[in-house]
Design a protein around this motif. Sequence first.
Motif, PDB file in Angstrom:
ATOM      1  N   PHE A  47       0.844  -1.201   0.000  1.00  0.00           N
ATOM      2  CA  PHE A  47       0.000   0.000   0.000  1.00  0.00           C
ATOM      3  C   PHE A  47       0.875   1.245   0.000  1.00  0.00           C
ATOM      4  O   PHE A  47       1.880   1.319   0.717  1.00  0.00           O
ATOM      5  N   VAL A  48       0.463   2.243  -0.773  1.00  0.00           N
ATOM      6  CA  VAL A  48       1.174   3.523  -0.819  1.00  0.00           C
ATOM      7  C   VAL A  48       0.296   4.637  -0.247  1.00  0.00           C
ATOM      8  O   VAL A  48       0.707   5.361   0.663  1.00  0.00           O
ATOM      9  N   ALA A  49      -0.904   4.778  -0.792  1.00  0.00           N
ATOM     10  CA  ALA A  49      -1.800   5.855  -0.355  1.00  0.00           C
ATOM     11  C   ALA A  49      -3.226   5.517  -0.768  1.00  0.00           C
ATOM     12  O   ALA A  49      -3.438   4.813  -1.760  1.00  0.00           O
ATOM     13  N   GLY A  50      -4.194   6.028  -0.003  1.00  0.00           N
ATOM     14  CA  GLY A  50      -5.602   5.802  -0.303  1.00  0.00           C
ATOM     15  C   GLY A  50      -6.401   7.071  -0.131  1.00  0.00           C
ATOM     16  O   GLY A  50      -5.987   7.994   0.584  1.00  0.00           O
ATOM     17  N   VAL A  51      -7.563   7.129  -0.781  1.00  0.00           N
ATOM     18  CA  VAL A  51      -8.436   8.297  -0.696  1.00  0.00           C
ATOM     19  C   VAL A  51      -9.880   7.834  -0.702  1.00  0.00           C
ATOM     20  O   VAL A  51     -10.256   6.920  -1.443  1.00  0.00           O
ATOM     21  N   SER A  52     -10.702   8.453   0.138  1.00  0.00           N
ATOM     22  CA  SER A  52     -12.116   8.092   0.225  1.00  0.00           C
ATOM     23  C   SER A  52     -12.864   8.541  -1.022  1.00  0.00           C
ATOM     24  O   SER A  52     -12.345   9.315  -1.830  1.00  0.00           O
ATOM     25  N   GLY A  53     -14.093   8.063  -1.159  1.00  0.00           N
ATOM     26  CA  GLY A  53     -14.885   8.372  -2.336  1.00  0.00           C
ATOM     27  C   GLY A  53     -15.092   9.861  -2.557  1.00  0.00           C
ATOM     28  O   GLY A  53     -15.055  10.344  -3.698  1.00  0.00           O
ATOM     29  N   SER A  54     -15.315  10.586  -1.478  1.00  0.00           N
ATOM     30  CA  SER A  54     -15.515  12.033  -1.581  1.00  0.00           C
ATOM     31  C   SER A  54     -14.212  12.793  -1.723  1.00  0.00           C
ATOM     32  O   SER A  54     -14.198  13.965  -2.103  1.00  0.00           O
ATOM     33  N   GLY A  55     -13.112  12.151  -1.378  1.00  0.00           N
ATOM     34  CA  GLY A  55     -11.812  12.800  -1.440  1.00  0.00           C
ATOM     35  C   GLY A  55     -11.403  13.525  -0.174  1.00  0.00           C
ATOM     36  O   GLY A  55     -10.312  14.088  -0.116  1.00  0.00           O
ATOM     37  N   ASP A  56     -12.242  13.503   0.850  1.00  0.00           N
ATOM     38  CA  ASP A  56     -11.933  14.277   2.054  1.00  0.00           C
ATOM     39  C   ASP A  56     -11.098  13.525   3.076  1.00  0.00           C
ATOM     40  O   ASP A  56     -10.625  14.122   4.044  1.00  0.00           O
ATOM     41  N   GLN A  57     -10.924  12.218   2.874  1.00  0.00           N
ATOM     42  CA  GLN A  57     -10.084  11.432   3.767  1.00  0.00           C
ATOM     43  C   GLN A  57      -8.953  10.790   2.957  1.00  0.00           C
ATOM     44  O   GLN A  57      -9.201  10.167   1.914  1.00  0.00           O
ATOM     45  N   THR A  58      -7.735  10.948   3.428  1.00  0.00           N
ATOM     46  CA  THR A  58      -6.578  10.348   2.759  1.00  0.00           C
ATOM     47  C   THR A  58      -5.753   9.552   3.762  1.00  0.00           C
ATOM     48  O   THR A  58      -5.756   9.852   4.968  1.00  0.00           O
ATOM     49  N   TYR A  59      -5.068   8.563   3.254  1.00  0.00           N
ATOM     50  CA  TYR A  59      -4.294   7.653   4.082  1.00  0.00           C
ATOM     51  C   TYR A  59      -2.964   7.385   3.375  1.00  0.00           C
ATOM     52  O   TYR A  59      -2.926   7.243   2.151  1.00  0.00           O
ATOM     53  N   TYR A  60      -1.898   7.298   4.156  1.00  0.00           N
ATOM     54  CA  TYR A  60      -0.575   7.120   3.581  1.00  0.00           C
ATOM     55  C   TYR A  60       0.228   6.062   4.328  1.00  0.00           C
ATOM     56  O   TYR A  60       0.152   5.964   5.552  1.00  0.00           O
ATOM     57  N   ALA A  61       1.027   5.336   3.571  1.00  0.00           N
ATOM     58  CA  ALA A  61       2.047   4.510   4.191  1.00  0.00           C
ATOM     59  C   ALA A  61       3.134   5.423   4.738  1.00  0.00           C
ATOM     60  O   ALA A  61       3.327   6.546   4.250  1.00  0.00           O
ATOM     61  N   ASP A  62       3.848   4.945   5.739  1.00  0.00           N
ATOM     62  CA  ASP A  62       4.912   5.762   6.320  1.00  0.00           C
ATOM     63  C   ASP A  62       5.926   6.188   5.265  1.00  0.00           C
ATOM     64  O   ASP A  62       6.458   7.303   5.316  1.00  0.00           O
ATOM     65  N   SER A  63       6.182   5.324   4.299  1.00  0.00           N
ATOM     66  CA  SER A  63       7.181   5.617   3.273  1.00  0.00           C
ATOM     67  C   SER A  63       6.739   6.751   2.345  1.00  0.00           C
ATOM     68  O   SER A  63       7.569   7.337   1.649  1.00  0.00           O
ATOM     69  N   ALA A  64       5.429   7.037   2.328  1.00  0.00           N
ATOM     70  CA  ALA A  64       4.901   8.047   1.411  1.00  0.00           C
ATOM     71  C   ALA A  64       4.579   9.380   2.099  1.00  0.00           C
ATOM     72  O   ALA A  64       4.425  10.405   1.416  1.00  0.00           O
ATOM     73  N   LYS A  65       4.468   9.354   3.402  1.00  0.00           N
ATOM     74  CA  LYS A  65       4.111  10.576   4.120  1.00  0.00           C
ATOM     75  C   LYS A  65       5.130  11.671   3.868  1.00  0.00           C
ATOM     76  O   LYS A  65       6.324  11.418   3.840  1.00  0.00           O
ATOM     77  N   ASP A  66       4.656  12.873   3.703  1.00  0.00           N
ATOM     78  CA  ASP A  66       5.463  14.081   3.527  1.00  0.00           C
ATOM     79  C   ASP A  66       6.127  14.181   2.162  1.00  0.00           C
ATOM     80  O   ASP A  66       6.758  15.195   1.864  1.00  0.00           O
ATOM     81  N   ARG A  67       5.987  13.137   1.316  1.00  0.00           N
ATOM     82  CA  ARG A  67       6.565  13.203  -0.033  1.00  0.00           C
ATOM     83  C   ARG A  67       5.514  13.023  -1.121  1.00  0.00           C
ATOM     84  O   ARG A  67       5.623  13.604  -2.194  1.00  0.00           O
ATOM     85  N   PHE A  68       4.507  12.196  -0.853  1.00  0.00           N
ATOM     86  CA  PHE A  68       3.476  11.890  -1.844  1.00  0.00           C
ATOM     87  C   PHE A  68       2.154  12.529  -1.429  1.00  0.00           C
ATOM     88  O   PHE A  68       1.860  12.648  -0.237  1.00  0.00           O
ATOM     89  N   THR A  69       1.362  12.889  -2.426  1.00  0.00           N
ATOM     90  CA  THR A  69       0.027  13.430  -2.178  1.00  0.00           C
ATOM     91  C   THR A  69      -0.970  12.736  -3.103  1.00  0.00           C
ATOM     92  O   THR A  69      -0.803  12.769  -4.327  1.00  0.00           O
ATOM     93  N   ILE A  70      -1.986  12.130  -2.498  1.00  0.00           N
ATOM     94  CA  ILE A  70      -3.036  11.490  -3.271  1.00  0.00           C
ATOM     95  C   ILE A  70      -4.226  12.434  -3.355  1.00  0.00           C
ATOM     96  O   ILE A  70      -4.528  13.155  -2.406  1.00  0.00           O
ATOM     97  N   SER A  71      -4.882  12.432  -4.500  1.00  0.00           N
ATOM     98  CA  SER A  71      -6.066  13.277  -4.681  1.00  0.00           C
ATOM     99  C   SER A  71      -6.942  12.651  -5.758  1.00  0.00           C
ATOM    100  O   SER A  71      -6.530  11.722  -6.444  1.00  0.00           O
ATOM    101  N   ARG A  72      -8.156  13.176  -5.890  1.00  0.00           N
ATOM    102  CA  ARG A  72      -9.064  12.690  -6.920  1.00  0.00           C
ATOM    103  C   ARG A  72      -9.940  13.824  -7.403  1.00  0.00           C
ATOM    104  O   ARG A  72     -10.225  14.763  -6.655  1.00  0.00           O
ATOM    105  N   ASP A  73     -10.356  13.708  -8.647  1.00  0.00           N
ATOM    106  CA  ASP A  73     -11.282  14.665  -9.237  1.00  0.00           C
ATOM    107  C   ASP A  73     -12.469  13.851  -9.730  1.00  0.00           C
ATOM    108  O   ASP A  73     -12.406  13.223 -10.803  1.00  0.00           O
ATOM    109  N   ASN A  74     -13.544  13.821  -8.956  1.00  0.00           N
ATOM    110  CA  ASN A  74     -14.684  12.977  -9.305  1.00  0.00           C
ATOM    111  C   ASN A  74     -15.397  13.459 -10.573  1.00  0.00           C
ATOM    112  O   ASN A  74     -16.036  12.666 -11.259  1.00  0.00           O
ATOM    113  N   ALA A  75     -15.279  14.718 -10.888  1.00  0.00           N
ATOM    114  CA  ALA A  75     -15.882  15.218 -12.119  1.00  0.00           C
ATOM    115  C   ALA A  75     -15.174  14.668 -13.355  1.00  0.00           C
ATOM    116  O   ALA A  75     -15.766  14.565 -14.429  1.00  0.00           O
TER     117      ALA A  75
END
Length: 126
Positions: A47-75
Amino acid sequence: QVQLVESGGGLVQAGGSLRLSCAASGRTFSRYGMAWFRQAPGKEREFVAGVSGSGDQTYYADSAKDRFTISRDNAKNTMYLQMNALKPEDTAVYYCAAGFLFLPRNYVSSNFYNSWGQGTQVTVSS
């Protein structure tokens, strides 16, 4: 299920950046929790990173924190992974995944995802 297609991988020097994209088919994209996983040669998928359906909750592996950013554009039915300060140990095939996830702790497990992309190679040279 949704069909997922990743793009944006490539070769980059250590310290550089890449932005991965995951395009999804279907009209119910916002109902799916999404995540990025990666698999290096000889290693298990992680696992690297996850994002909820609405995009308001994100989750990161320790290896990705502070370097990676997950996001989504539902439109646009698209998820992204902005990767900065890349290291050689980030070299792997990166996969996007989608599933119906209801608990934050479930995002880290590949068992909860029922749709996967084909993967995109990320290679970081030292």
